[in-house]
Scaffold this active site. Structure first.
Site, PDB file in Angstrom:
ATOM      1  N   HIS A 200       0.891   5.365   1.176  1.00  0.00           N
ATOM      2  CA  HIS A 200       0.175   6.323   2.019  1.00  0.00           C
ATOM      3  C   HIS A 200       0.971   7.632   2.050  1.00  0.00           C
ATOM      4  CE1 HIS A 200      -2.593   7.613   5.139  1.00  0.00           C
ATOM      5  NE2 HIS A 200      -1.545   8.111   5.785  1.00  0.00           N
TER       6      HIS A 200
ATOM      7  N   ASN B  48       0.852  -1.189   0.000  1.00  0.00           N
ATOM      8  CA  ASN B  48       0.000   0.000   0.000  1.00  0.00           C
ATOM      9  C   ASN B  48       0.888   1.239   0.000  1.00  0.00           C
ATOM     10  OD1 ASN B  48      -2.426   1.544   0.245  1.00  0.00           O
ATOM     11  ND2 ASN B  48      -1.967   1.857   2.404  1.00  0.00           N
TER      12      ASN B  48
END
Ligand code: GRF
Length: 213
Positions: free
Chosen positions: A114, A112
């Site tokens: 971020h 992921n």
């Protein structure tokens, strides 16, 4: 643990897909030694789907509203991914937290991105959180996904300055430019292998650096 060679990736999106684009571009340049098997969105109108189609990639919309539980949606996602032989999942602005089926199927095989220096400012509006807190440096984190929101071992971080006259928008734009370099670079590192997870730490076990243009 050291993963087997990884080559087939899926990119999961919910929105505009500029990080998806950076991954597409890096694969096309040969900087990331992988193929993109499918781009999946949980929003039918995600502009990123059009980017994927333009690149000739398979796209798939999975309507989360059609599933009674988080687990049921995740089980379907796992079926779609495994059916295509996907070995690494890249979350790129995918607005959803996973449950056991996805975490069990793709533990340590899911990344992921971020837009903050985690563990600072997880969750929504991280750029506004950074400004409100008064930090002088923020940036981007690419991490393996575990069951914790924006948690998981950190693969790579890059910093940007926070300026006195920044708004959430100007800071987001500065971080986004760094995101577009960081995600392909992290992907190349993960795909190259020669790493393991020790507790919370992502540790490179092979000294030779990944060459990245
Ligand atoms: C990026 O800022 C990413 O870090 C965050 O959501 C945003 C997605 O942007 N997780 P895009 O769809 O890749 O343009």
């Amino acid at each position: 643990m050291t993963p087997d060679p990884i080559s087939k990736i899926a990119v999961l999106i919910s929105g505009r897909g500029t990080n998806l684009q950076s991954i597409i571009d890096a694969v096309q340049r040969g900087d990331v030694n992988a193929s993109i098997a499918v781009v999946i969105s949980n929003r039918e109108d995600a502009p990123g789907l059009e980017r994927a189609r333009r690149a000739g990639l398979e796209t798939l919309f999975i309507n989360q509203g059609a599933f009674p539980t988080r687990e049921a949606f995740d089980t379907r996602l796992v079926q779609e991914l495994q059916g295509r032989g996907v070995t690494l999942v890249c979350l790129a602005g995918f607005m959803r937290i996973f449950s056991a089926p996805m975490l069990e199927a793709f533990g340590n095989r899911m990344l992921n991105i971020h837009p903050s220096l985690l563990p600072a400012f997880p969750g929504l509006h991280p750029q506004q959180q950074a400004i409100d807190h008064g930090v002088k440096v923020s940036g981007v984190t690419v991490h393996l996904v575990d069951g914790v929101l924006d948690g998981g071992p950190i693969v790579l971080q890059r910093t940007v300055p926070v300026l006195d006259d920044d708004t959430a928008e100007t800071l987001a734009a500065r971080i986004l430019a760094e995101e577009h370099r960081a995600y392909p670079e992290a992907l190349a590192i993960v795909i190259a292998g020669g790493w393991r997870v020790e507790g919370r730490r992502f540790v490179r076990t092979r000294p030779d650096p990944v060459t990245f243009s």
